[in-house]
Design a protein around this motif. Structure first.
Motif, PDB file in Angstrom:
ATOM      1  N   PRO A 347      -1.052  -2.713   9.709  1.00 50.87           N
ATOM      2  CA  PRO A 347      -1.196  -3.657   8.923  1.00 50.87           C
ATOM      3  C   PRO A 347      -2.408  -4.437   8.659  1.00 50.87           C
ATOM      4  CG  PRO A 347       0.843  -3.752  10.776  1.00 50.87           C
ATOM      5  CD  PRO A 347      -0.022  -2.421  10.896  1.00 50.87           C
ATOM      6  N   ALA A 348      -2.926  -4.454   9.725  1.00 47.86           N
ATOM      7  CA  ALA A 348      -4.336  -5.095   9.735  1.00 47.86           C
ATOM      8  C   ALA A 348      -5.241  -4.238   8.619  1.00 47.86           C
ATOM      9  CB  ALA A 348      -5.246  -4.857  10.820  1.00 47.86           C
ATOM     10  N   GLU A 349      -5.215  -2.998   8.393  1.00 51.02           N
ATOM     11  CA  GLU A 349      -5.927  -2.260   7.366  1.00 51.02           C
ATOM     12  C   GLU A 349      -5.199  -2.269   5.918  1.00 51.02           C
ATOM     13  OE1 GLU A 349      -6.854   1.729   8.458  1.00 51.02           O
ATOM     14  OE2 GLU A 349      -7.601   1.237  10.386  1.00 51.02           O
ATOM     15  N   ALA A 350      -3.796  -2.449   5.995  1.00 49.81           N
ATOM     16  CA  ALA A 350      -2.924  -2.772   4.834  1.00 49.81           C
ATOM     17  C   ALA A 350      -3.388  -4.028   4.233  1.00 49.81           C
ATOM     18  CB  ALA A 350      -1.648  -2.620   5.214  1.00 49.81           C
ATOM     19  N   SER A 351      -3.526  -5.118   5.144  1.00 48.83           N
ATOM     20  CA  SER A 351      -3.734  -6.486   4.546  1.00 48.83           C
ATOM     21  C   SER A 351      -5.057  -6.204   3.708  1.00 48.83           C
ATOM     22  CB  SER A 351      -3.737  -7.334   5.603  1.00 48.83           C
ATOM     23  OG  SER A 351      -4.752  -7.494   6.345  1.00 48.83           O
ATOM     24  N   SER A 352      -6.087  -5.641   4.029  1.00 48.39           N
ATOM     25  CA  SER A 352      -7.369  -5.357   3.639  1.00 48.39           C
ATOM     26  C   SER A 352      -7.280  -4.602   2.387  1.00 48.39           C
ATOM     27  CB  SER A 352      -8.355  -4.949   4.564  1.00 48.39           C
ATOM     28  OG  SER A 352      -8.661  -5.654   5.571  1.00 48.39           O
ATOM     29  N   ASN A 353      -6.523  -3.473   2.362  1.00 45.57           N
ATOM     30  CA  ASN A 353      -6.543  -2.541   1.302  1.00 45.57           C
ATOM     31  C   ASN A 353      -5.672  -3.120   0.113  1.00 45.57           C
ATOM     32  OD1 ASN A 353      -7.927  -0.185   1.963  1.00 45.57           O
ATOM     33  ND2 ASN A 353      -6.412   0.430   3.251  1.00 45.57           N
ATOM     34  N   LEU A 354      -4.626  -3.813   0.438  1.00 46.29           N
ATOM     35  CA  LEU A 354      -3.684  -4.504  -0.722  1.00 46.29           C
ATOM     36  C   LEU A 354      -4.270  -5.763  -1.232  1.00 46.29           C
ATOM     37  CD1 LEU A 354      -2.209  -2.316   0.386  1.00 46.29           C
ATOM     38  CD2 LEU A 354       0.075  -3.624   0.218  1.00 46.29           C
ATOM     39  N   ALA A 355      -5.582  -6.043  -0.932  1.00 45.43           N
ATOM     40  CA  ALA A 355      -5.948  -7.426  -1.255  1.00 45.43           C
ATOM     41  C   ALA A 355      -6.578  -7.195  -2.678  1.00 45.43           C
ATOM     42  CB  ALA A 355      -7.144  -7.845  -0.494  1.00 45.43           C
ATOM     43  N   ARG A 356      -6.795  -6.099  -3.215  1.00 45.89           N
ATOM     44  CA  ARG A 356      -7.265  -5.471  -4.438  1.00 45.89           C
ATOM     45  C   ARG A 356      -6.246  -5.941  -5.592  1.00 45.89           C
ATOM     46  NH1 ARG A 356      -8.345   0.454  -3.171  1.00 45.89           N
ATOM     47  NH2 ARG A 356      -8.653  -0.459  -1.228  1.00 45.89           N
ATOM     48  N   TYR A 357      -5.147  -5.882  -5.100  1.00 48.68           N
ATOM     49  CA  TYR A 357      -3.875  -5.964  -6.211  1.00 48.68           C
ATOM     50  C   TYR A 357      -3.762  -7.558  -6.529  1.00 48.68           C
ATOM     51  CZ  TYR A 357      -3.535  -1.041  -4.742  1.00 48.68           C
ATOM     52  OH  TYR A 357      -3.835  -0.122  -4.588  1.00 48.68           O
ATOM     53  N   ASP A 358      -4.380  -8.055  -7.566  1.00 49.99           N
ATOM     54  CA  ASP A 358      -4.350  -9.340  -7.640  1.00 49.99           C
ATOM     55  C   ASP A 358      -3.929  -9.865  -9.012  1.00 49.99           C
ATOM     56  OD1 ASP A 358      -6.723  -8.617  -9.184  1.00 49.99           O
ATOM     57  OD2 ASP A 358      -8.030  -9.429  -7.575  1.00 49.99           O
ATOM     58  N   GLY A 359      -3.542  -8.816  -9.887  1.00 54.24           N
ATOM     59  CA  GLY A 359      -3.227  -9.202 -11.429  1.00 54.24           C
ATOM     60  C   GLY A 359      -4.495  -9.086 -12.442  1.00 54.24           C
ATOM     61  N   VAL A 360      -5.603  -8.995 -12.001  1.00 59.30           N
ATOM     62  CA  VAL A 360      -6.639  -9.135 -12.640  1.00 59.30           C
ATOM     63  C   VAL A 360      -7.182  -7.954 -13.790  1.00 59.30           C
ATOM     64  CG1 VAL A 360      -9.257  -9.819 -12.663  1.00 59.30           C
ATOM     65  CG2 VAL A 360      -7.778 -10.823 -11.314  1.00 59.30           C
ATOM     66  N   ARG A 361      -7.083  -6.970 -13.048  1.00 68.37           N
ATOM     67  CA  ARG A 361      -7.702  -5.778 -13.565  1.00 68.37           C
ATOM     68  C   ARG A 361      -6.564  -4.561 -14.152  1.00 68.37           C
ATOM     69  NH1 ARG A 361     -11.159  -5.063  -8.532  1.00 68.37           N
ATOM     70  NH2 ARG A 361      -9.521  -6.231  -7.761  1.00 68.37           N
ATOM     71  N   TYR A 362      -5.544  -4.601 -13.413  1.00 71.10           N
ATOM     72  CA  TYR A 362      -4.456  -3.517 -13.827  1.00 71.10           C
ATOM     73  C   TYR A 362      -3.167  -4.082 -13.225  1.00 71.10           C
ATOM     74  CZ  TYR A 362      -6.422  -2.134  -9.588  1.00 71.10           C
ATOM     75  OH  TYR A 362      -7.035  -1.838  -8.060  1.00 71.10           O
ATOM     76  N   GLY A 363      -2.008  -3.471 -13.717  1.00 70.67           N
ATOM     77  CA  GLY A 363      -0.778  -3.873 -13.134  1.00 70.67           C
ATOM     78  C   GLY A 363      -0.329  -4.977 -13.631  1.00 70.67           C
ATOM     79  N   LEU A 364       0.631  -5.471 -12.650  1.00 66.80           N
ATOM     80  CA  LEU A 364       1.439  -6.667 -13.145  1.00 66.80           C
ATOM     81  C   LEU A 364       0.572  -7.966 -12.944  1.00 66.80           C
ATOM     82  CD1 LEU A 364       4.485  -8.099 -13.314  1.00 66.80           C
ATOM     83  CD2 LEU A 364       4.184  -8.542 -10.689  1.00 66.80           C
ATOM     84  N   ARG A 365       0.742  -8.818 -14.193  1.00 66.89           N
ATOM     85  CA  ARG A 365       0.068 -10.097 -14.008  1.00 66.89           C
ATOM     86  C   ARG A 365       1.002 -11.266 -14.474  1.00 66.89           C
ATOM     87  NH1 ARG A 365      -5.118 -11.430 -17.731  1.00 66.89           N
ATOM     88  NH2 ARG A 365      -6.020 -10.083 -16.053  1.00 66.89           N
ATOM     89  N   VAL A 366       1.384 -12.316 -13.492  1.00 66.00           N
ATOM     90  CA  VAL A 366       2.058 -13.404 -13.690  1.00 66.00           C
ATOM     91  C   VAL A 366       1.325 -14.464 -13.942  1.00 66.00           C
ATOM     92  CG1 VAL A 366       3.921 -14.838 -12.653  1.00 66.00           C
ATOM     93  CG2 VAL A 366       3.747 -12.499 -12.209  1.00 66.00           C
ATOM     94  N   PRO A 367       1.274 -15.135 -15.196  1.00 68.48           N
ATOM     95  CA  PRO A 367       0.396 -16.144 -15.752  1.00 68.48           C
ATOM     96  C   PRO A 367       0.829 -17.542 -14.487  1.00 68.48           C
ATOM     97  CG  PRO A 367       1.614 -15.389 -17.313  1.00 68.48           C
ATOM     98  CD  PRO A 367       2.226 -14.816 -16.220  1.00 68.48           C
TER      99      PRO A 367
END
Length: 521
Positions: A347-367
């Motif tokens: 989970p420690a490594e997952a929390s770092s790796n998944l920080a990149r999914y923020d809705g800015v560059r790709y994927g889901l974006r909720v305004p």
């Protein structure tokens, strides 16, 4: 007429090269099987009909000229964690909605270079976090196996594809199937279910704490997690970077060896990939294990382990001993700390790796009203409960005041686990035999598992040590439980000695036979 989907990779390869069948024919057969079964089993999240047909035609053209790679014309399924250029790649998460990468993972690129055909992307636990394939945004995968209503009381030595048992003495006992749906294991549940149900000839998978070996054991298939660094991680959505490793799931040991040969490579884009020659793993199949030393770790006899798991383990020991191996008792004293340490490190490594999914560059974006609000709303909506749970655990153990108490201590335990294996192998042990899972497949939405995540995590009790130490491990089907569900045995090897695992696993396979589910879908 032969059902082309029932051919192993080795059999299909021979027929394709001998011009007995065409790649287009076998691809069409798999696509038809998927169209029929996938609405029930939910193994695929995307089926690439047109691309598969185009790749098959290209394979036929090469085969017609006497050319082609090691997997020419062989139809495969690809776990949704692997980037596939221009094709759905979402790690079965809502947060990556609509993402189609402009690049190809190294592992899948290796397979296409060898002539394999892509049938589609396979379902999985979201971001590979799960042991049942119930955390996928696209819904759970259904195991093609079902329990028998008849308790046979004796695990049969042969299981026939028509759903009957051949019991000792040659008496055939018909069995009725329970309607209860079972999990295929996770996180590579789609890969395991698709291979078991004849919806692909083989599949890619990944293993962070048992996510190849556990679903393989639950579905009567063969799954190998190679040594860390044997396969490139480039283009694979990261869960825990120091633990993740790609590998194949196949119907038998030979097919797994064929697939790993193509998947493995050094890669300049992945600094953790190791620059070592990739052996011809298939050549290890059929070699004698006479004189080999097989270790049996006492720490893997855990409290509450079902009798059928212990019985199967003893059968495996007897098979290897009969084949000429020397059986020795060994101790891996830090095994009991592996699971809690793993569920700090991962989970420690997952929390770092998944920080990149923020809705800015790709994927889901909720305004949101500002960028921070957008981050929070996107991640809240995009991640499922299990992913959120692990991100929160990981963030906690890495936070100020807790890093030393939890994460640093877990890394020290990891070093001790690795040293345990090094000591055993230094003493002359060639391979270690253990159960693959503490039970057979359990039910979808099992209340006991759903109410207590720790019970779900205990499914990895026999597998996480291999990832913590970076070693290769293979699960091979070895029997059926009293309700007719498959059980697997695990072999653990020295670093980069996958050949020894294939060699030994084939001995178990020859003694146990192969296992197929009775078709109900």
């Amino acid at each position: 007429m032969t059902d082309l989907t029932r051919l192993t990779i080795a059999e299909a390869r021979a027929k394709l090269r001998g011009k007995e069948i065409k790649a287009a024919e076998i691809t069409d057969a798999y696509l038809a099987a998927i169209d029929q079964a996938n609405p029930v089993l939910n193994a695929y999240v995307t089926v690439t009909h047109d691309k598969a047909c185009d790749m098959a035609r290209a394979s036929d053209a090469r085969l017609g000229k006497g050319e082609g790679g090691a997997l020419e014309g062989i139809p495969l399924g690809i776990k949704d964690l692997f980037a596939t250029e221009g094709i759905h790649t979402q790690a079965c998460s809502h947060v990556l909605d609509g993402f189609k990468p402009r690049y190809e993972s190294t592992v899948s690129a290796n397979l296409w270079a060898d002539g394999a055909v892509m049938l589609g992307k396979l379902n999985m636990d979201e971001f590979a976090m799960g042991s049942s394939n119930e955390t996928s945004y696209y819904g759970p995968v259904i195991n093609p196996w079902r329990r028998s209503r008849i308790d046979t009381s004796v695990v049969p030595t042969t299981h026939e594809g028509d759903g009957g048992f051949t019991a000792p003495g040659g008496i055939k006992t018909e069995r009725a199937l329970d309607n209860a749906q079972l999990v295929p294991g996770g996180s590579s549940g789609g890969s395991a279910a698709a291979v078991s149900a004849f919806l692909c000839a083989g599949a890619t998978a990944t293993d962070t704490g048992g996510s190849i070996r556990q679903p393989a054991a639950f579905t009567g298939t063969v799954g190998i997690k190679p040594t860390y660094g044997r396969c490139s991680r480039w283009g694979i959505a990261a869960f825990a970077s120091s633990l993740d490793q790609a590998g194949p799931i196949a119907r038998d040991v030979r097919d797994a060896a064929i697939l790993l040969k193509s998947m493995a490579s050094v890669d300049a884009k992945d600094t953790t990939s190791v620059d070592r020659p990739v052996p011809d793993y298939e050549a290890a199949i059929g070699r004698s294990i006479k004189g080999m030393k097989v270790g049996i770790p006492k720490e893997y006899r855990v409290d509450g382990m079902p009798e059928e798991i212990e019985t199967l383990w003893q059968k495996g020991i007897a098979w290897l001993k009969e084949a000429g191996a020397e059986i020795v008792d060994i101790s891996l004293p830090h095994t009991k700390y592996a699971l809690p340490a793993y569920y700090i490190v991962a989970p420690a490594e997952a929390s770092s790796n998944l920080a990149r999914y923020d809705g800015v560059r790709y994927g889901l974006r909720v305004p949101g009203k500002d960028i921070v609000d957008m981050y929070e709303k996107t991640r809240a909506a995009g991640f499922g409960n299990e992913v959120k749970r692990r991100i929160m655990i990981g963030t906690y153990v890495l936070s100020a005041g807790y890093y030393d108490a939890y994460y640093l201590q877990a890394q020290k335990v990891r070093t001790l686990i690795k040293r345990d294996f090094e000591n055993v192998f230094a003493a002359g042990v060639d391979v270690i035999l253990t159960p693959a899972t503490p039970s057979a497949a359990f039910g979808i939405a099992d209340e006991d598992m759903a109410s207590d995540p720790v019970k779900m995590y205990l499914n990895d009790i026999f597998t996480v040590t291999v990832n913590m130490a970076g070693l290769p491990g293979i699960s091979v089907p070895a029997g059926l439980d009293p309700k007719g569900l498959p059980l697997g045995l695990q072999l653990i090897g020295r670093p980069f000695e996958e050949e020894t695992l294939f060699q030994t696993a084939h001995v178990i396979e020859q003694a146990a036979g192969t296992f197929q589910p009775q078709k109900w879908w």
